[in-house]
Design an enzyme around this catalytic site. Structure first.
Site, short mmCIF file in Angstrom:
data_model
loop_
_atom_site.label_atom_id
_atom_site.label_comp_id
_atom_site.label_asym_id
_atom_site.label_seq_id
_atom_site.Cartn_x
_atom_site.Cartn_y
_atom_site.Cartn_z
N ASP A 278 -4.33 -1.14 4.08
CA ASP A 278 -3.54 -0.86 3.22
C ASP A 278 -3.97 -1.92 2.39
O ASP A 278 -4.83 -2.91 1.45
CB ASP A 278 -2.57 -1.64 4.11
N GLU B 127 9.53 -0.31 1.46
CA GLU B 127 9.00 -1.38 2.30
C GLU B 127 9.76 -2.68 2.38
O GLU B 127 10.97 -2.34 3.05
CB GLU B 127 7.84 -1.85 1.31
C1 GLC Z 1 2.06 -0.11 0.41
C2 GLC Z 1 2.27 0.29 1.77
C3 GLC Z 1 1.21 1.78 1.62
C4 GLC Z 1 0.62 2.42 0.78
C5 GLC Z 1 -0.19 0.84 -0.47
C6 GLC Z 1 -0.87 2.03 -2.04
O1 GLC Z 1 1.98 -1.86 0.49
O2 GLC Z 1 1.64 -0.23 2.75
O3 GLC Z 1 1.52 2.73 2.72
O4 GLC Z 1 0.14 3.69 0.61
O5 GLC Z 1 0.25 -0.43 -0.16
O6 GLC Z 1 -0.10 1.67 -2.83
#
Ligand code: GLC
Length: 616
Positions: free
Chosen positions: A308, A509
């Site tokens: 992530d 988030e």
């Molecule tokens: C974010 C999320 C993830 C996403 C990534 C790229 O923090 O947790 O779901 O795909 O970063 O944006």
């Protein structure tokens, strides 16, 4: 006869000579094209050939994915032989339109093709409910609404449309589907989960992967690399804390959170994103047993594992230690939001990993495994043959009426009718005076929720092209009907019916983590105000999860959970006026109280059980 007979020996002599010469030229030409550039070669051969030609720098470059917001100089793509890039939630071209996205992505690709071995770039984005970062695209219901449809075939269609709209902007990797089996509504990402039951999430997982990739990942421009996320147990953290700790034994982890990944792998998913969360206190990004032992060995996952965003950083304050732990645990690609001069940037990642290999702390075999997985996906996608996309027909179809019709069907099927007393619904299109109340009735931002154009999105006009619920109602009723819109429900008089649209403001988030899930007091008052008019009240809730409704349910004669439906508000009007009989079923239990929600095991009866949903 004679002439033909006479010429026969000559012909027989010349023809083989010509053939021999042609074949030798072809062989010579074939000898010039290295196997990895020959699309007729088996992928494994191409991978082995290319790997044998790569330096360690070039290999480690393939394992770095840089956010476009961190790449100040596109030449860095060539300089560091970056293998992938992304547009994180807020990274986008100056002008947000499909053509500008296509130009931006193709420019980065042009730098990748300037590298010694011309390995094309893989560009990823969070297309989690349509190609949602790009203005003008169709925004679908978020996953909680898709889960309420129970219609996997429709979801597959929706994700294929998302794939088509992505291909129109040259982007061929989506960080979707999210396969969280969300257990606690206090989690800010509950709406990204198809529901609380592993069977439901597994069914939708397979459909989503096929919608993005096709029956298998291929070189078609609309075959988009799907990314099952976030492995594993992201939706099971204590108290629903985002990026928190999932505390359970392995049997429970396997029973609740693993099935969707089995389904996604069976459906052919070729990338998986690791979760920020922990399992029994151990960060997933460093968990070799689950990343390598379970996912790659036991489940036979052949694609690649991506972190992530800055997920590695959470493993240790010492970034080099964090890199060592993540790569040795089985991570294949690091998603990195920072650029040169910043801490833990893609420059630092590359240098640290080089040093770790030199010091013997990361084995070359681990590097080769990671790079082989990444290259195989790129060969399968035909990126070496078609590094640039941008079919004008695909771009022209972005936001098309045909695409919007599919999203409208998703909206219709996602609505869950929780209450309908005295046959309040369906309303007549010939109703004389209809009053609509609530800011949310005319607000695309609220209707779409987070991950819409911007990461957190916001109330108001967030996309071009979309229909609010109010606009849909106005369009649905007869010319004789008077529709009064009173956002604050002031002075409702002579209404034959009132529609109250209430809900959550957009979030994404951890910004959506909530200790309390009570309906906003202003919304509760609005519904009460509507009730005092004496007319039948239909309440429509726009939310990323079940909320504690309190008196608002009693003050409503009919109540619809509409989740976060996206741009096609007509789907709501279709149900309100009976053009579509509601079929939606709750993808998660609806708690009666905050205690019940917090208990997370529904001590006592929930307000509405999993699978509940009325129809006309
Ligand atoms: C974010 C999320 C993830 C996403 C990534 C790229 O923090 O947790 O779901 O795909 O970063 O944006």
């Amino acid at each position: 006869m004679t002439r033909k007979f006479l010429f026969r020996p000559l012909y027989l002599l010349i023809f083989p000579t010509i053939m021999a010469f042609t074949v030798s030229v072809d062989h010579a030409r074939a000898a010039e094209v290295p196997p990895y550039l020959n699309p007729h070669m088996p992928e494994d051969t191409r991978v082995r050939d290319l790997l044998s030609r790569m330096t360690l720098d070039e290999k480690i470059g393939q394992m770095a994915q840089a956010d476009s917001g961190a790449v100040a100089d596109p030449a860095d793509v060539q300089k560091y032989a970056l293998g992938a890039m992304l547009s994180g939630g807020n990274s986008k071209p100056l002008e947000n339109n499909p053509a500008a996205w296509l130009k931006m992505v193709n420019e980065y690709q042009s730098w990748a093709l300037k590298t010694r071995l011309k390995i094309p770039l893989l560009y990823g984005i969070d297309a989690v409910h349509g190609h949602n970062d790009v203005v003008g695209t169709v925004i679908f219901p978020h996953n909680i609404g898709q889960g309420a449809t129970r219609d996997a075939a429709l979801l597959e269609k929706a994700e294929h449309i998302t794939a088509l709209e992505m291909a129109g902007t040259g982007i061929r990797w989506s960080f979707a589907p999210c396969l969280a089996v969300a257990q606690d509504e206090r989690w800010g990402r509950t709406y990204e989960s198809f529901g609380q039951a592993p069977e439901l999430v597994s069914a939708m997982a397979a459909a989503a992967v096929k919608g993005f990739q096709g029956t298998q990942l291929s070189d078609r421009p609309d075959s988009i690399l799907a990314c099952a996320k976030h492995f594993v147990g992201d939706g099971g953290t204590l108290n629903g804390l985002d990026e928190g700790d999932t505390v359970c034994d392995e049997a429970t982890l396997r029973k609740l959170f693993l099935p969707p990944y089995r389904a996604a792998i069976r459906a052919g998913v070729e990338s998986i994103m690791v979760s920020y969360s922990s399992w029994n206190g151990d960060k997933m990004h460093g968990n070799k047993h689950l990343l390598t032992g379970v996912l790659k060995q036991e489940l036979g996952f052949k694609g690649f594992l991506v972190s992530d965003d800055a997920g590695i950083d959470q493993l240790s304050p010492d970034y080099k230690v964090a890199v060592e732990s993540a790569i040795n645990a089985g991570l294949d690609m690091a998603m990195i939001p920072r650029g040169p001069g910043q801490p833990n940037s893609y420059v630092v990642f590359i240098q640290d990993l080089k040093d770790l290999v030199a010091e013997g702390n990361v084995k070359p075999t681990r590097i080769n495994d990671a790079v082989s997985r990444i290259l195989r996906v790129k060969f399968e996608m035909g990126l070496f043959e078609h590094p640039y996309t941008g079919d004008p027909a695909l771009a022209a179809a972005i936001g098309s009426p045909a695409h919007r019709q599919v999203a409208r069907q998703c909206v219709r099927e996602s609505l869950v009718l929780l209450k309908n007393e005295r046959h309040t619904l369906p309303l007549s299109k010939k109703i004389k005076h209809l009053v609509v109340v609530g800011e949310a009735a005319d607000d695309l931002g609220i209707q779409c929720g987070g991950w819409t154009v911007d990461w957190q999105s916001r109330p108001g006009e967030v996309t071009t092209g979309g229909t609010t619920i109010l606009a849909a109602i106005r369009h649905a009723v007869s010319p004789e009907t008077q529709v009064t819109y009173s956002p604050g429900a002031n002075g409702i008089t002579n209404a034959d019916a009132v529609i109250a649209v209430v809900g959550e403001l957009p979030y994404a988030e951890w910004h959506g983590d909530a200790a309390s899930l009570g309906l906003d007091p202003g919304d509760a008052a609005l519904v009460e105000q509507a009730k005092s008019s004496g007319a039948p009240v239909t309440t429509i809730l726009l939310s990323g999860r079940p909320l504690i409704l309190g008196p608002a349910l009693d003050n409503s004669d009919a109540f619809i959970a509409a989740w976060l439906p996206g741009t096609e508000g007509q789907g709501v009007a279709d149900v309100l006026f009976g053009d579509y009989k509601p079929t939606g079923k709750l993808p998660r239990e609806w708690p009666r109280s905050m205690d019940q929600a917090a208990a997370n095991d529904m001590t006592g009866e929930p307000l509405f059980p999993f699978g509940f949903g009325l129809t006309f």
